[in-house]
Write a protein that holds these residues in place. Structure first.
Motif, PDB file in Angstrom:
ATOM      1  N   LEU A 149      11.788  18.450  -1.785  1.00 42.48           N
ATOM      2  CA  LEU A 149      10.972  17.100  -2.062  1.00 42.48           C
ATOM      3  C   LEU A 149      10.461  16.575  -3.206  1.00 42.48           C
ATOM      4  O   LEU A 149      10.445  17.470  -4.291  1.00 42.48           O
ATOM      5  CB  LEU A 149       9.409  17.559  -1.277  1.00 42.48           C
ATOM      6  N   ASP A 150      10.644  15.565  -3.345  1.00 41.13           N
ATOM      7  CA  ASP A 150      10.531  14.828  -4.473  1.00 41.13           C
ATOM      8  C   ASP A 150       8.881  14.312  -4.566  1.00 41.13           C
ATOM      9  O   ASP A 150       8.323  13.579  -4.119  1.00 41.13           O
ATOM     10  CB  ASP A 150      11.124  13.265  -4.418  1.00 41.13           C
ATOM     11  N   ARG A 151       8.412  15.376  -5.328  1.00 39.54           N
ATOM     12  CA  ARG A 151       6.818  15.293  -5.489  1.00 39.54           C
ATOM     13  C   ARG A 151       6.375  14.184  -6.219  1.00 39.54           C
ATOM     14  O   ARG A 151       5.248  13.615  -5.608  1.00 39.54           O
ATOM     15  CB  ARG A 151       6.455  16.671  -6.365  1.00 39.54           C
ATOM     16  N   HIS A 152       7.168  13.272  -7.035  1.00 40.23           N
ATOM     17  CA  HIS A 152       6.437  12.238  -7.657  1.00 40.23           C
ATOM     18  C   HIS A 152       6.357  11.290  -6.624  1.00 40.23           C
ATOM     19  O   HIS A 152       5.425  10.582  -6.654  1.00 40.23           O
ATOM     20  CB  HIS A 152       7.183  11.915  -8.829  1.00 40.23           C
ATOM     21  N   ALA A 153       7.734  10.996  -6.074  1.00 41.69           N
ATOM     22  CA  ALA A 153       7.793   9.938  -5.051  1.00 41.69           C
ATOM     23  C   ALA A 153       6.769   9.928  -4.060  1.00 41.69           C
ATOM     24  O   ALA A 153       6.085   9.141  -3.395  1.00 41.69           O
ATOM     25  CB  ALA A 153       9.240   9.770  -4.658  1.00 41.69           C
ATOM     26  N   LEU A 154       6.503  11.273  -3.567  1.00 38.98           N
ATOM     27  CA  LEU A 154       5.532  11.672  -2.213  1.00 38.98           C
ATOM     28  C   LEU A 154       4.003  11.096  -2.822  1.00 38.98           C
ATOM     29  O   LEU A 154       3.303  10.727  -2.275  1.00 38.98           O
ATOM     30  CB  LEU A 154       5.462  13.264  -1.973  1.00 38.98           C
ATOM     31  N   ALA A 155       3.601  11.618  -4.040  1.00 41.81           N
ATOM     32  CA  ALA A 155       2.464  11.267  -4.772  1.00 41.81           C
ATOM     33  C   ALA A 155       2.145   9.705  -4.767  1.00 41.81           C
ATOM     34  O   ALA A 155       1.048   9.264  -4.667  1.00 41.81           O
ATOM     35  CB  ALA A 155       2.270  11.910  -6.205  1.00 41.81           C
ATOM     36  N   VAL A 156       3.342   9.053  -4.945  1.00 44.27           N
ATOM     37  CA  VAL A 156       2.908   7.460  -5.351  1.00 44.27           C
ATOM     38  C   VAL A 156       2.877   7.090  -3.785  1.00 44.27           C
ATOM     39  O   VAL A 156       2.013   6.224  -3.621  1.00 44.27           O
ATOM     40  CB  VAL A 156       4.383   7.122  -5.883  1.00 44.27           C
ATOM     41  N   ARG A 157       3.616   7.544  -2.760  1.00 42.61           N
ATOM     42  CA  ARG A 157       3.257   7.118  -1.501  1.00 42.61           C
ATOM     43  C   ARG A 157       1.899   7.384  -1.000  1.00 42.61           C
ATOM     44  O   ARG A 157       1.036   6.649  -0.491  1.00 42.61           O
ATOM     45  CB  ARG A 157       4.337   7.793  -0.628  1.00 42.61           C
ATOM     46  N   LEU A 158       1.402   8.543  -1.417  1.00 44.60           N
ATOM     47  CA  LEU A 158       0.104   8.991  -1.034  1.00 44.60           C
ATOM     48  C   LEU A 158      -1.083   8.075  -1.713  1.00 44.60           C
ATOM     49  O   LEU A 158      -2.275   7.448  -0.965  1.00 44.60           O
ATOM     50  CB  LEU A 158      -0.292  10.321  -1.359  1.00 44.60           C
ATOM     51  N   ARG A 159      -0.770   7.736  -2.942  1.00 43.56           N
ATOM     52  CA  ARG A 159      -1.627   6.794  -3.851  1.00 43.56           C
ATOM     53  C   ARG A 159      -1.744   5.454  -3.113  1.00 43.56           C
ATOM     54  O   ARG A 159      -2.782   4.802  -3.067  1.00 43.56           O
ATOM     55  CB  ARG A 159      -1.123   6.661  -5.124  1.00 43.56           C
ATOM     56  N   ALA A 160      -0.450   5.078  -2.554  1.00 42.36           N
ATOM     57  CA  ALA A 160      -0.394   3.722  -1.941  1.00 42.36           C
ATOM     58  C   ALA A 160      -1.308   3.534  -0.868  1.00 42.36           C
ATOM     59  O   ALA A 160      -1.776   2.322  -0.426  1.00 42.36           O
ATOM     60  CB  ALA A 160       0.888   3.310  -1.479  1.00 42.36           C
ATOM     61  N   ALA A 181     -13.832   3.928   5.666  1.00 41.21           N
ATOM     62  CA  ALA A 181     -12.597   3.663   4.566  1.00 41.21           C
ATOM     63  C   ALA A 181     -12.181   4.593   4.247  1.00 41.21           C
ATOM     64  O   ALA A 181     -11.060   5.017   4.313  1.00 41.21           O
ATOM     65  CB  ALA A 181     -13.054   2.727   3.885  1.00 41.21           C
ATOM     66  N   ASP A 182     -13.015   5.681   3.648  1.00 39.07           N
ATOM     67  CA  ASP A 182     -12.498   6.879   2.958  1.00 39.07           C
ATOM     68  C   ASP A 182     -11.886   7.915   4.155  1.00 39.07           C
ATOM     69  O   ASP A 182     -10.926   8.417   3.984  1.00 39.07           O
ATOM     70  CB  ASP A 182     -13.601   7.606   2.310  1.00 39.07           C
ATOM     71  N   ALA A 183     -12.571   7.919   5.380  1.00 42.49           N
ATOM     72  CA  ALA A 183     -12.004   8.467   6.239  1.00 42.49           C
ATOM     73  C   ALA A 183     -10.558   8.367   6.918  1.00 42.49           C
ATOM     74  O   ALA A 183      -9.599   9.050   6.960  1.00 42.49           O
ATOM     75  CB  ALA A 183     -12.858   8.751   7.736  1.00 42.49           C
ATOM     76  N   VAL A 184     -10.483   6.859   7.040  1.00 38.94           N
ATOM     77  CA  VAL A 184      -9.072   6.251   7.103  1.00 38.94           C
ATOM     78  C   VAL A 184      -8.113   6.639   6.144  1.00 38.94           C
ATOM     79  O   VAL A 184      -6.995   7.211   6.409  1.00 38.94           O
ATOM     80  CB  VAL A 184      -9.098   4.776   7.591  1.00 38.94           C
ATOM     81  N   MET A 185      -8.255   6.510   4.938  1.00 37.25           N
ATOM     82  CA  MET A 185      -7.322   6.720   3.766  1.00 37.25           C
ATOM     83  C   MET A 185      -7.156   8.375   3.768  1.00 37.25           C
ATOM     84  O   MET A 185      -5.795   8.646   3.522  1.00 37.25           O
ATOM     85  CB  MET A 185      -8.098   6.219   2.487  1.00 37.25           C
ATOM     86  N   ARG A 186      -8.080   9.266   3.900  1.00 39.72           N
ATOM     87  CA  ARG A 186      -7.994  10.450   4.004  1.00 39.72           C
ATOM     88  C   ARG A 186      -6.952  10.956   5.278  1.00 39.72           C
ATOM     89  O   ARG A 186      -5.773  11.645   4.831  1.00 39.72           O
ATOM     90  CB  ARG A 186      -9.299  11.315   4.219  1.00 39.72           C
ATOM     91  N   GLU A 187      -7.152  10.510   6.479  1.00 34.98           N
ATOM     92  CA  GLU A 187      -6.169  10.697   7.493  1.00 34.98           C
ATOM     93  C   GLU A 187      -4.842  10.224   7.390  1.00 34.98           C
ATOM     94  O   GLU A 187      -3.846  11.033   7.607  1.00 34.98           O
ATOM     95  CB  GLU A 187      -6.849  10.253   8.784  1.00 34.98           C
ATOM     96  N   ASN A 188      -4.635   8.994   6.763  1.00 32.45           N
ATOM     97  CA  ASN A 188      -3.350   8.424   6.412  1.00 32.45           C
ATOM     98  C   ASN A 188      -2.577   9.304   5.496  1.00 32.45           C
ATOM     99  O   ASN A 188      -1.458   9.621   5.672  1.00 32.45           O
ATOM    100  CB  ASN A 188      -3.475   6.980   5.941  1.00 32.45           C
ATOM    101  N   ALA A 189      -3.325   9.685   4.370  1.00 30.66           N
ATOM    102  CA  ALA A 189      -2.754  10.571   3.208  1.00 30.66           C
ATOM    103  C   ALA A 189      -2.249  11.761   3.837  1.00 30.66           C
ATOM    104  O   ALA A 189      -1.059  12.232   3.616  1.00 30.66           O
ATOM    105  CB  ALA A 189      -3.605  10.664   2.114  1.00 30.66           C
ATOM    106  N   LEU A 190      -3.058  12.513   4.403  1.00 30.17           N
ATOM    107  CA  LEU A 190      -2.618  13.701   5.009  1.00 30.17           C
ATOM    108  C   LEU A 190      -1.613  13.660   6.007  1.00 30.17           C
ATOM    109  O   LEU A 190      -0.641  14.701   6.142  1.00 30.17           O
ATOM    110  CB  LEU A 190      -3.971  14.596   5.568  1.00 30.17           C
ATOM    111  N   ASP A 191      -1.655  12.698   6.807  1.00 34.52           N
ATOM    112  CA  ASP A 191      -0.504  12.542   7.790  1.00 34.52           C
ATOM    113  C   ASP A 191       0.828  12.382   7.174  1.00 34.52           C
ATOM    114  O   ASP A 191       1.776  12.923   7.645  1.00 34.52           O
ATOM    115  CB  ASP A 191      -0.841  11.345   8.747  1.00 34.52           C
ATOM    116  N   ILE A 192       0.741  11.440   6.026  1.00 34.26           N
ATOM    117  CA  ILE A 192       2.124  11.299   5.283  1.00 34.26           C
ATOM    118  C   ILE A 192       2.366  12.699   4.876  1.00 34.26           C
ATOM    119  O   ILE A 192       3.728  13.131   4.774  1.00 34.26           O
ATOM    120  CB  ILE A 192       1.839  10.282   4.376  1.00 34.26           C
ATOM    121  N   LEU A 193       1.663  13.641   4.124  1.00 33.13           N
ATOM    122  CA  LEU A 193       2.080  14.703   3.451  1.00 33.13           C
ATOM    123  C   LEU A 193       2.554  15.696   4.499  1.00 33.13           C
ATOM    124  O   LEU A 193       3.742  16.296   4.345  1.00 33.13           O
ATOM    125  CB  LEU A 193       0.696  15.385   2.941  1.00 33.13           C
TER     126      LEU A 193
END
Length: 206
Positions: A149-160, A181-193
């Motif tokens: 896994l490209d951890r930097h690329a994944l971190a960029v996706r999560l930050r987005a 809003a925080d709950a939505v962002m949290r769920e989206n980021a963890l789903d991507i991870l």
């Protein structure tokens, strides 16, 4: 740990007066940033009514002043003490700390975002990619468990999906309150991870 500012100067002789001077500089930089400015130490000194020479005794550069005004900006990690080893738990803790940071400094972050998208604008100090660094630190265990896994690329996706830009849209256009809003962002980021980890399973034999 955040890099120290020039606190040793403030801690010697006339400490009460020096503490008031330091606080005035910090208050001034916060106010200027909330108005959309990206001030230098000289700008902050002028706004605080303090000489530039004196200001530089406390803060030798803009970065040290920013770190004093908004301490999390100097942190290499938001995991705190005794971070978990599980990468999803590490990311959840980092996201929660990042969202707390955004709530605390909402006016400054919104102003920096606005300034950053003006035609020909340089990136303000608050737009320095710090969250990507925080996320990469949270993802560090993937180096062993998911080495492809490209951890930097994944971190960029999560930050987005978990930054001030998403927060502004979710609250301003999406009609959510801050906690929603925080709950939505949290769920989206963890789903991507989780999806990224599932696409790159553990190497055979491990």
């Amino acid at each position: 740990m955040a890099p120290p500012d020039n606190n040793h100067y403030a801690d010697t002789g006339r400490t009460r007066q020096k503490s008031r001077t330091r606080d005035a500089l910090i208050d001034a930089v916060r106010d200027l940033m909330a108005r959309g400015e990206d001030p230098s130490v000289s700008d902050v000194a002028e706004a605080a009514g303090i000489s530039r020479t004196t200001a530089y005794r406390y803060f030798p550069d803009k970065e040290s002043l920013l770190n004093a005004a908004m301490p999390q900006t100097g942190e290499r990690s938001l995991l705190g003490e005794h971070p978990p080893s599980d990468v999803v738990e590490r990311m959840a803790r980092t996201l929660d700390a990042h969202f707390a940071f955004m709530r605390r400094w909402d006016p400054q972050l919104r102003a920096a975002l606005k300034a950053s998208i003006a035609p020909g604008a340089q990136q303000p100090s608050l737009r320095g990619g710090r969250a990507v660094r925080w996320y990469e630190e949270a993802l560090a265990p993937l180096a062993e468990t998911h080495p492809h896994l490209d951890r930097h690329a994944l971190a960029v996706r999560l930050r987005a999906v978990a930054g001030i830009e998403s927060k502004v849209w979710l609250t301003g256009v999406g009609g959510l309150n801050s906690d929603e809003a925080d709950a939505v962002m949290r769920e989206n980021a963890l789903d991507i991870l989780r999806a990224a980890m599932a696409r790159d399973p553990l190497p055979s034999g491990r």
